[in-house]
Design a protein around this motif. Structure first.
Motif, PDB file in Angstrom:
ATOM      1  N   LYS A   1       7.913  16.981  -3.515  1.00 20.61           N
ATOM      2  CA  LYS A   1       8.088  15.777  -2.693  1.00 20.61           C
ATOM      3  C   LYS A   1       7.051  14.729  -3.066  1.00 20.61           C
ATOM      4  O   LYS A   1       5.909  15.045  -3.374  1.00 20.61           O
ATOM      5  N   TYR A   2       7.473  13.485  -3.023  1.00 20.46           N
ATOM      6  CA  TYR A   2       6.532  12.387  -3.231  1.00 20.46           C
ATOM      7  C   TYR A   2       6.447  11.562  -1.953  1.00 20.46           C
ATOM      8  O   TYR A   2       7.397  11.481  -1.168  1.00 20.46           O
ATOM      9  N   LYS A   3       5.284  10.982  -1.755  1.00 22.78           N
ATOM     10  CA  LYS A   3       5.077  10.077  -0.627  1.00 22.78           C
ATOM     11  C   LYS A   3       4.260   8.902  -1.127  1.00 22.78           C
ATOM     12  O   LYS A   3       3.191   9.087  -1.715  1.00 22.78           O
ATOM     13  N   ILE A   4       4.775   7.700  -0.934  1.00 25.32           N
ATOM     14  CA  ILE A   4       4.094   6.492  -1.396  1.00 25.32           C
ATOM     15  C   ILE A   4       3.644   5.679  -0.198  1.00 25.32           C
ATOM     16  O   ILE A   4       4.435   5.392   0.710  1.00 25.32           O
ATOM     17  N   GLU A   5       2.374   5.327  -0.179  1.00 24.26           N
ATOM     18  CA  GLU A   5       1.836   4.428   0.833  1.00 24.26           C
ATOM     19  C   GLU A   5       1.245   3.236   0.100  1.00 24.26           C
ATOM     20  O   GLU A   5       0.289   3.381  -0.655  1.00 24.26           O
ATOM     21  N   GLY A   6       1.848   2.062   0.312  1.00 25.57           N
ATOM     22  CA  GLY A   6       1.428   0.876  -0.415  1.00 25.57           C
ATOM     23  C   GLY A   6       0.895  -0.210   0.490  1.00 25.57           C
ATOM     24  O   GLY A   6       1.314  -0.334   1.648  1.00 25.57           O
ATOM     25  N   SER A   7      -0.030  -0.982  -0.036  1.00 24.58           N
ATOM     26  CA  SER A   7      -0.549  -2.146   0.685  1.00 24.58           C
ATOM     27  C   SER A   7      -0.617  -3.326  -0.268  1.00 24.58           C
ATOM     28  O   SER A   7      -0.835  -3.162  -1.474  1.00 24.58           O
ATOM     29  N   SER A   8      -0.395  -4.518   0.283  1.00 21.78           N
ATOM     30  CA  SER A   8      -0.398  -5.724  -0.539  1.00 21.78           C
ATOM     31  C   SER A   8      -1.111  -6.849   0.196  1.00 21.78           C
ATOM     32  O   SER A   8      -0.866  -7.085   1.387  1.00 21.78           O
ATOM     33  N   SER A   9      -1.996  -7.540  -0.530  1.00 22.99           N
ATOM     34  CA  SER A   9      -2.659  -8.711   0.034  1.00 22.99           C
ATOM     35  C   SER A   9      -2.021  -9.998  -0.482  1.00 22.99           C
ATOM     36  O   SER A   9      -2.516 -11.088  -0.232  1.00 22.99           O
ATOM     37  N   VAL A  10      -0.892  -9.840  -1.215  1.00 24.87           N
ATOM     38  CA  VAL A  10      -0.170 -11.008  -1.746  1.00 24.87           C
ATOM     39  C   VAL A  10       0.824 -11.470  -0.682  1.00 24.87           C
ATOM     40  O   VAL A  10       1.808 -10.778  -0.393  1.00 24.87           O
ATOM     41  N   ALA A  11       0.573 -12.635  -0.106  1.00 31.21           N
ATOM     42  CA  ALA A  11       1.371 -13.115   1.030  1.00 31.21           C
ATOM     43  C   ALA A  11       2.846 -13.272   0.686  1.00 31.21           C
ATOM     44  O   ALA A  11       3.719 -13.023   1.515  1.00 31.21           O
ATOM     45  N   SER A  12       3.130 -13.661  -0.566  1.00 34.67           N
ATOM     46  CA  SER A  12       4.522 -13.908  -0.955  1.00 34.67           C
ATOM     47  C   SER A  12       5.367 -12.637  -0.987  1.00 34.67           C
ATOM     48  O   SER A  12       6.595 -12.711  -1.038  1.00 34.67           O
ATOM     49  N   LEU A  13       4.728 -11.462  -0.959  1.00 31.21           N
ATOM     50  CA  LEU A  13       5.481 -10.204  -0.966  1.00 31.21           C
ATOM     51  C   LEU A  13       5.981  -9.815   0.424  1.00 31.21           C
ATOM     52  O   LEU A  13       6.880  -8.998   0.551  1.00 31.21           O
ATOM     53  N   ASP A  14       5.381 -10.392   1.446  1.00 31.68           N
ATOM     54  CA  ASP A  14       5.759 -10.003   2.802  1.00 31.68           C
ATOM     55  C   ASP A  14       7.234 -10.297   3.081  1.00 31.68           C
ATOM     56  O   ASP A  14       7.722 -11.398   2.815  1.00 31.68           O
ATOM     57  N   GLY A  15       7.937  -9.302   3.591  1.00 26.14           N
ATOM     58  CA  GLY A  15       9.367  -9.448   3.876  1.00 26.14           C
ATOM     59  C   GLY A  15      10.261  -9.186   2.680  1.00 26.14           C
ATOM     60  O   GLY A  15      11.486  -9.175   2.808  1.00 26.14           O
ATOM     61  N   LYS A  16       9.657  -8.935   1.518  1.00 25.29           N
ATOM     62  CA  LYS A  16      10.437  -8.678   0.304  1.00 25.29           C
ATOM     63  C   LYS A  16      10.770  -7.185   0.186  1.00 25.29           C
ATOM     64  O   LYS A  16      10.053  -6.327   0.683  1.00 25.29           O
ATOM     65  N   MET A  17      11.872  -6.897  -0.519  1.00 23.86           N
ATOM     66  CA  MET A  17      12.232  -5.519  -0.826  1.00 23.86           C
ATOM     67  C   MET A  17      11.634  -5.127  -2.177  1.00 23.86           C
ATOM     68  O   MET A  17      11.738  -5.879  -3.143  1.00 23.86           O
ATOM     69  N   LEU A  18      11.005  -3.968  -2.206  1.00 24.47           N
ATOM     70  CA  LEU A  18      10.481  -3.415  -3.453  1.00 24.47           C
ATOM     71  C   LEU A  18      11.336  -2.212  -3.831  1.00 24.47           C
ATOM     72  O   LEU A  18      11.793  -1.465  -2.970  1.00 24.47           O
ATOM     73  N   PHE A  19      11.533  -2.047  -5.143  1.00 21.54           N
ATOM     74  CA  PHE A  19      12.399  -0.969  -5.637  1.00 21.54           C
ATOM     75  C   PHE A  19      11.654  -0.144  -6.672  1.00 21.54           C
ATOM     76  O   PHE A  19      10.922  -0.690  -7.504  1.00 21.54           O
ATOM     77  N   LEU A  20      11.856   1.165  -6.616  1.00 25.78           N
ATOM     78  CA  LEU A  20      11.412   2.048  -7.702  1.00 25.78           C
ATOM     79  C   LEU A  20      12.595   2.236  -8.632  1.00 25.78           C
ATOM     80  O   LEU A  20      13.683   2.622  -8.191  1.00 25.78           O
ATOM     81  N   LYS A  21      12.394   1.953  -9.931  1.00 22.51           N
ATOM     82  CA  LYS A  21      13.481   2.098 -10.885  1.00 22.51           C
ATOM     83  C   LYS A  21      13.017   2.925 -12.078  1.00 22.51           C
ATOM     84  O   LYS A  21      11.852   2.865 -12.475  1.00 22.51           O
TER      85      LYS A  21
ATOM     86  N   GLY B   1      10.411  10.977  -0.598  1.00 25.42           N
ATOM     87  CA  GLY B   1      11.643  11.654  -0.987  1.00 25.42           C
ATOM     88  C   GLY B   1      11.351  12.858  -1.851  1.00 25.42           C
ATOM     89  O   GLY B   1      10.206  13.272  -2.012  1.00 25.42           O
ATOM     90  N   ARG B   2      12.401  13.420  -2.402  1.00 23.36           N
ATOM     91  CA  ARG B   2      12.290  14.572  -3.290  1.00 23.36           C
ATOM     92  C   ARG B   2      12.479  14.110  -4.730  1.00 23.36           C
ATOM     93  O   ARG B   2      13.274  13.221  -4.996  1.00 23.36           O
ATOM     94  N   ALA B   3      11.758  14.747  -5.626  1.00 26.68           N
ATOM     95  CA  ALA B   3      11.897  14.438  -7.056  1.00 26.68           C
ATOM     96  C   ALA B   3      12.212  15.734  -7.798  1.00 26.68           C
ATOM     97  O   ALA B   3      11.460  16.701  -7.711  1.00 26.68           O
ATOM     98  N   ASP B   4      13.358  15.755  -8.480  1.00 32.30           N
ATOM     99  CA  ASP B   4      13.752  16.961  -9.228  1.00 32.30           C
ATOM    100  C   ASP B   4      12.777  17.255 -10.364  1.00 32.30           C
ATOM    101  O   ASP B   4      12.589  18.403 -10.760  1.00 32.30           O
ATOM    102  N   SER B   5      12.171  16.190 -10.887  1.00 33.71           N
ATOM    103  CA  SER B   5      11.206  16.359 -11.971  1.00 33.71           C
ATOM    104  C   SER B   5      10.239  15.190 -11.952  1.00 33.71           C
ATOM    105  O   SER B   5      10.496  14.156 -11.332  1.00 33.71           O
ATOM    106  N   VAL B   6       9.117  15.359 -12.631  1.00 34.85           N
ATOM    107  CA  VAL B   6       8.151  14.265 -12.770  1.00 34.85           C
ATOM    108  C   VAL B   6       8.770  13.186 -13.647  1.00 34.85           C
ATOM    109  O   VAL B   6       9.324  13.490 -14.709  1.00 34.85           O
ATOM    110  N   MET B   7       8.692  11.935 -13.214  1.00 32.68           N
ATOM    111  CA  MET B   7       9.292  10.865 -14.015  1.00 32.68           C
ATOM    112  C   MET B   7       8.463   9.588 -13.951  1.00 32.68           C
ATOM    113  O   MET B   7       7.767   9.332 -12.970  1.00 32.68           O
ATOM    114  N   MET B   8       8.551   8.808 -15.023  1.00 29.55           N
ATOM    115  CA  MET B   8       7.953   7.477 -15.047  1.00 29.55           C
ATOM    116  C   MET B   8       8.912   6.519 -14.360  1.00 29.55           C
ATOM    117  O   MET B   8      10.114   6.541 -14.625  1.00 29.55           O
TER     118      MET B   8
END
Length: 249
Positions: free
Chosen positions: A25-45, A69-76
């Motif tokens: 399982k992976y768990k991501i906790e992110g923080s941003s001090s860039v005001a323009s990111l607020d309210g935006k959707m971020l995607f892992l691809k 979420g769950r990760a079947d394998s380690v990935m970039m």
């Protein structure tokens, strides 16, 4: 002596491998001090067969975002906002802490992400030193140092720094042949070239690379294209030589 039958233990080991992979399982906790990111959707691809495929997503709310979420394998993967790639990271078991500011992007908390961003930080510091040589040249000229002496000194310093950076990148790839960082950093290095080609640095890496590295899909595709381009370059050289020889007759 107590003996355990191989036929009995093998199914247990296979079940253990399956159980472990399903519970990565992976768990991501992110923080941003860039005001323009607020309210935006971020995607892992992640890149699959030449296409960027969504793995996860989250909205930035009051400077924070979370994914798990769950990760079947380690990935970039790459963190995206809309169609713009922001930063690379490794999706692996554990808690990944991401920090985004106007001056820094960093992912840490898991072994491969710690490795990756230590590498990025060191490489960036070497690039800054190389860029600083231009400002150093201007200062030396203003101080009245002979221009030829300036060029000679800075050329040596530049060669030393470029060699240090190339050696560092090469060694990092070699040290990570057997995990996702090796192929990924190799492709990052190759992306700085105008087109796929075999350089002395790439040939040096390939001399000691294991089969698992060479068979990585992105690496294999690059090597195929690079070798084709090298053949074309050699053919063009021969044609020019033949044309030059014919014109001298």
């Amino acid at each position: 002596m107590i003996r355990m039958s191989v036929n009995r233990i093998l199914p247990f080991l296979l079940l253990l491998v399956l159980f472990t992979s399903c519970n990565r399982k992976y768990k991501i906790e992110g923080s941003s001090s860039v005001a323009s990111l607020d309210g935006k959707m971020l995607f892992l691809k992640t890149l699959q067969d030449g296409q960027w495929v969504n793995v996860d997503s989250a909205e930035v709310i009051h400077g924070h975002f979370r994914m798990k979420g769950r990760a079947d394998s380690v990935m970039m993967v790459t963190l995206y906002m809309d169609h713009e790639g922001i930063m690379p990271l490794v999706l692996e078991d554990g808690k990944i802490v991401i920090s985004i500011s106007n001056t820094q992007l960093i992912a840490k908390g898991t072994p491969l992400n710690d490795k990756l961003y230590e590498f990025i930080d060191k490489r960036n510091s070497l690039e800054v030193k190389i860029e600083e040589l231009e400002r150093k040249e201007a200062r030396m000229v203003l101080d009245g140092v002979n221009l030829d002496d300036v060029h000679g000194q800075l050329a040596k310093e530049g060669e030393t720094l470029v060699k240090e950076m190339n050696d560092y990148v090469r060694q990092f790839i070699v040290d990570n042949f057997e995990n996702v960082l090796g192929p990924s950093v190799f492709m990052m290095m190759c992306s700085t070239l105008p087109y796929p080609v075999m350089t002395p640095q790439i040939e040096d890496i390939m001399r000691t690379a294991p089969l698992s590295f060479k068979e990585d899909k992105l690496v294999k595709d690059y090597l195929t294209k690079a070798k084709e381009n090298m053949q074309l370059i050699e053919e063009q050289k021969r044609m020019k030589q033949n044309a030059s020889a014919g014109g001298q007759k």
